[in-house]
Structures are given as structure tokens and as C-alpha cells.
Design a protein around this motif. Structure first.
Motif, PDB file in Angstrom:
ATOM      1  N   PHE A 113     -42.229  22.378 -45.769  1.00 16.64           N
ATOM      2  CA  PHE A 113     -42.271  23.784 -46.167  1.00 16.64           C
ATOM      3  C   PHE A 113     -42.199  23.896 -47.679  1.00 16.64           C
ATOM      4  O   PHE A 113     -41.637  23.040 -48.347  1.00 16.64           O
ATOM      5  N   VAL A 114     -42.739  24.987 -48.203  1.00 13.95           N
ATOM      6  CA  VAL A 114     -42.552  25.368 -49.599  1.00 13.95           C
ATOM      7  C   VAL A 114     -42.041  26.801 -49.597  1.00 13.95           C
ATOM      8  O   VAL A 114     -42.631  27.679 -48.949  1.00 13.95           O
ATOM      9  N   PHE A 115     -40.931  27.011 -50.309  1.00 15.27           N
ATOM     10  CA  PHE A 115     -40.285  28.318 -50.370  1.00 15.27           C
ATOM     11  C   PHE A 115     -40.216  28.798 -51.813  1.00 15.27           C
ATOM     12  O   PHE A 115     -39.981  27.996 -52.722  1.00 15.27           O
ATOM     13  N   PRO A 116     -40.369  30.095 -52.037  1.00 16.41           N
ATOM     14  CA  PRO A 116     -40.128  30.634 -53.380  1.00 16.41           C
ATOM     15  C   PRO A 116     -38.617  30.646 -53.625  1.00 16.41           C
ATOM     16  O   PRO A 116     -37.823  30.767 -52.684  1.00 16.41           O
ATOM     17  N   LEU A 117     -38.203  30.518 -54.866  1.00 17.55           N
ATOM     18  CA  LEU A 117     -36.772  30.501 -55.167  1.00 17.55           C
ATOM     19  C   LEU A 117     -36.104  31.866 -55.000  1.00 17.55           C
ATOM     20  O   LEU A 117     -34.884  31.951 -54.978  1.00 17.55           O
ATOM     21  N   ASP A 118     -36.891  32.904 -54.833  1.00 17.68           N
ATOM     22  CA  ASP A 118     -36.278  34.211 -54.591  1.00 17.68           C
ATOM     23  C   ASP A 118     -36.071  34.501 -53.099  1.00 17.68           C
ATOM     24  O   ASP A 118     -35.671  35.600 -52.718  1.00 17.68           O
ATOM     25  N   ILE A 119     -36.291  33.503 -52.252  1.00 15.75           N
ATOM     26  CA  ILE A 119     -36.071  33.689 -50.818  1.00 15.75           C
ATOM     27  C   ILE A 119     -34.577  33.899 -50.556  1.00 15.75           C
ATOM     28  O   ILE A 119     -33.732  33.326 -51.251  1.00 15.75           O
ATOM     29  N   THR A 120     -34.285  34.722 -49.590  1.00 18.00           N
ATOM     30  CA  THR A 120     -32.886  34.932 -49.225  1.00 18.00           C
ATOM     31  C   THR A 120     -32.441  33.869 -48.226  1.00 18.00           C
ATOM     32  O   THR A 120     -33.260  33.270 -47.525  1.00 18.00           O
ATOM     33  N   TRP A 121     -31.146  33.682 -48.153  1.00 16.91           N
ATOM     34  CA  TRP A 121     -30.575  32.753 -47.171  1.00 16.91           C
ATOM     35  C   TRP A 121     -30.979  33.179 -45.763  1.00 16.91           C
ATOM     36  O   TRP A 121     -31.405  32.358 -44.960  1.00 16.91           O
ATOM     37  N   ALA A 122     -30.856  34.453 -45.464  1.00 18.14           N
ATOM     38  CA  ALA A 122     -31.167  34.950 -44.117  1.00 18.14           C
ATOM     39  C   ALA A 122     -32.624  34.693 -43.754  1.00 18.14           C
ATOM     40  O   ALA A 122     -32.921  34.260 -42.639  1.00 18.14           O
ATOM     41  N   GLU A 123     -33.551  34.931 -44.661  1.00 18.15           N
ATOM     42  CA  GLU A 123     -34.969  34.699 -44.383  1.00 18.15           C
ATOM     43  C   GLU A 123     -35.236  33.214 -44.159  1.00 18.15           C
ATOM     44  O   GLU A 123     -35.948  32.831 -43.234  1.00 18.15           O
ATOM     45  N   MET A 124     -34.664  32.377 -45.001  1.00 17.70           N
ATOM     46  CA  MET A 124     -34.943  30.949 -44.904  1.00 17.70           C
ATOM     47  C   MET A 124     -34.314  30.320 -43.663  1.00 17.70           C
ATOM     48  O   MET A 124     -34.943  29.498 -43.007  1.00 17.70           O
ATOM     49  N   VAL A 125     -33.106  30.709 -43.306  1.00 18.97           N
ATOM     50  CA  VAL A 125     -32.339  29.997 -42.283  1.00 18.97           C
ATOM     51  C   VAL A 125     -32.261  30.708 -40.943  1.00 18.97           C
ATOM     52  O   VAL A 125     -32.218  30.060 -39.905  1.00 18.97           O
ATOM     53  N   CYS A 126     -32.255  32.025 -40.960  1.00 16.61           N
ATOM     54  CA  CYS A 126     -31.912  32.776 -39.746  1.00 16.61           C
ATOM     55  C   CYS A 126     -33.035  33.621 -39.163  1.00 16.61           C
ATOM     56  O   CYS A 126     -32.814  34.356 -38.206  1.00 16.61           O
ATOM     57  N   SER A 127     -34.235  33.545 -39.699  1.00 20.13           N
ATOM     58  CA  SER A 127     -35.277  34.487 -39.305  1.00 20.13           C
ATOM     59  C   SER A 127     -36.042  34.109 -38.040  1.00 20.13           C
ATOM     60  O   SER A 127     -36.742  34.940 -37.481  1.00 20.13           O
ATOM     61  N   CYS A 128     -35.933  32.861 -37.569  1.00 23.17           N
ATOM     62  CA  CYS A 128     -36.649  32.438 -36.370  1.00 23.17           C
ATOM     63  C   CYS A 128     -36.075  31.113 -35.872  1.00 23.17           C
ATOM     64  O   CYS A 128     -35.283  30.480 -36.557  1.00 23.17           O
ATOM     65  N   SER A 129     -36.516  30.696 -34.713  1.00 28.77           N
ATOM     66  CA  SER A 129     -35.956  29.473 -34.123  1.00 28.77           C
ATOM     67  C   SER A 129     -36.339  28.218 -34.901  1.00 28.77           C
ATOM     68  O   SER A 129     -35.542  27.277 -34.987  1.00 28.77           O
ATOM     69  N   ILE A 130     -37.521  28.159 -35.493  1.00 31.56           N
ATOM     70  CA  ILE A 130     -37.887  26.997 -36.303  1.00 31.56           C
ATOM     71  C   ILE A 130     -36.947  26.892 -37.494  1.00 31.56           C
ATOM     72  O   ILE A 130     -36.432  25.807 -37.804  1.00 31.56           O
ATOM     73  N   ALA A 131     -36.700  27.994 -38.166  1.00 30.40           N
ATOM     74  CA  ALA A 131     -35.786  27.998 -39.316  1.00 30.40           C
ATOM     75  C   ALA A 131     -34.404  27.522 -38.890  1.00 30.40           C
ATOM     76  O   ALA A 131     -33.786  26.692 -39.560  1.00 30.40           O
ATOM     77  N   TYR A 132     -33.931  28.024 -37.774  1.00 30.82           N
ATOM     78  CA  TYR A 132     -32.616  27.619 -37.281  1.00 30.82           C
ATOM     79  C   TYR A 132     -32.584  26.113 -37.014  1.00 30.82           C
ATOM     80  O   TYR A 132     -31.650  25.421 -37.417  1.00 30.82           O
ATOM     81  N   ASP A 133     -33.610  25.589 -36.361  1.00 29.21           N
ATOM     82  CA  ASP A 133     -33.643  24.158 -36.042  1.00 29.21           C
ATOM     83  C   ASP A 133     -33.657  23.292 -37.302  1.00 29.21           C
ATOM     84  O   ASP A 133     -32.991  22.262 -37.367  1.00 29.21           O
ATOM     85  N   VAL A 134     -34.409  23.690 -38.297  1.00 34.32           N
ATOM     86  CA  VAL A 134     -34.514  22.899 -39.521  1.00 34.32           C
ATOM     87  C   VAL A 134     -33.205  22.951 -40.317  1.00 34.32           C
ATOM     88  O   VAL A 134     -32.713  21.931 -40.790  1.00 34.32           O
TER      89      VAL A 134
END
Length: 173
Positions: A113-134
């Protein structure tokens, strides 16, 4: 999206992915050709791959820590601050599957994955099951690197001996 479906990551077939997962992949997944073109050289400078192992160049001031998950929320805030202070705009997270080169892969079955540095914790980690698994299930191993190569880490999520190597080392004061 074709690249993700071709990766055939176990338990992530297109028949089980709902809309939030598909949106997450559309925003943050990086395909193999982009990984090679945009990140391979930088990753190679910071994480020297070898036969089933890797090394951090000796000129890199890295610190070994107890590991597990890629980030705790507070640690992610510090990573973002340091990366932004050093001029970065984005960062990559690439699963380590024993590859021995950054521009040739025997398998494309790994998370990247590539994420912008302005991403929130919730968007990166909690927004879907793939994010949760990673991010919340420490069962894989990852390289994390800012787009300018100044801030990064290797996270080994081994259940018996989890550790991470981080650079640069955050200093107090």
C-alpha cells in the motif's frame, strides 16, 4: 484493481470483498509496476535484500525494539510527524515474503500500500476488514518507508520473537 485480484492473497478473493474494502484498495493499493517504478530503488537503499533475509545499511542509524503490529496509534502519530518534518508526503507499507530483489518478484501474493501522510488513524486502520487484518493482526512482516527514505521501519510480527528496526531514531528534547 486487476493487480490486487491477480495477487490471489489467501482469503481476499473478489467474491468476499465488500464496498469499503474495494474503496480502500482503490485508494491505497499499489500495483507491482508502480512498486517497481516508484519505490524499488528507495526500498533497496534502505532495506538490502538477500537470500531469505535482509539488512539495514550500516550507515543507517536504526534502533531495534519489541515489535508486533505495524504501528500503535501514538507511534503512528510520531512516524507522521517525523516524516512530515523531513519533507515526506507519503509512505509505503510492503509485506516481506522473502523476496530477494525489489524489482523482481517470484510471487505477487503480498500486501502493498501507499498512503498519504495526512491519512487519519481511523481511515488507515479501522475503515475495512483488510485494514484491520494488516494493522491489527500481527501475523505478517512488513517494510514501512517514507517517500523520501528518511523515516522507515521493518516490523517482524513473529509470535515468539516480534521485533522491529526503526530509523531515524526519535530523540527526546
Amino acid at each position: 484493481m486487476i493487480d490486487f485480484h491477480l495477487s490471489i492473497i489467501e482469503n481476499y478473493g473478489s467474491d468476499v470483498l465488500d464496498d469499503p474494502n474495494m474503496e480502500y484498495l482503490r485508494k491505497y493499493w499499489i500495483n507491482i509496476s508502480q512498486l517497481k517504478a516508484d519505490w524499488a530503488e528507495l526500498l533497496d537503499q534502505k532495506f538490502v535484500l538477500g537470500q531469505d533475509c535482509f539488512a539495514v545499511p550500516t550507515r543507517c542509524d536504526a534502533e531495534s525494539r519489541l515489535g508486533g503490529a505495524i504501528f500503535a496509534e501514538e507511534e503512528f502519530s510520531e512516524f507522521k510527524r517525523m516524516s512530515t518534518d523531513m519533507g515526506a508526503k507519503s509512505f509505503a507499507i510492503v509485506e516481506y515474503i522473502g523476496q530477494d530483489q525489489w524489482n523482481e518478484f517470484e510471487s505477487i501474493s503480498f500486501f502493498r500500500f501507499v498512503f498519504p501522510l495526512d491519512i487519519t488513524w481511523a481511515e488507515m486502520v479501522c475503515s475495512c476488514s483488510i485494514a484491520y487484518d494488516v494493522f491489527e493482526r500481527p501475523i505478517r512482516t512488513y517494510f514501512v518507508l517514507s517517500d523520501n527514505g528518511c523515516v522507515g521501519k521493518y516490523v517482524d510480527s513473529d509470535a515468539l520473537h516480534p521485533y522491529e528496526l526503526c530509523f531515524p531514531v526519535a530523540r527526546e528534547g
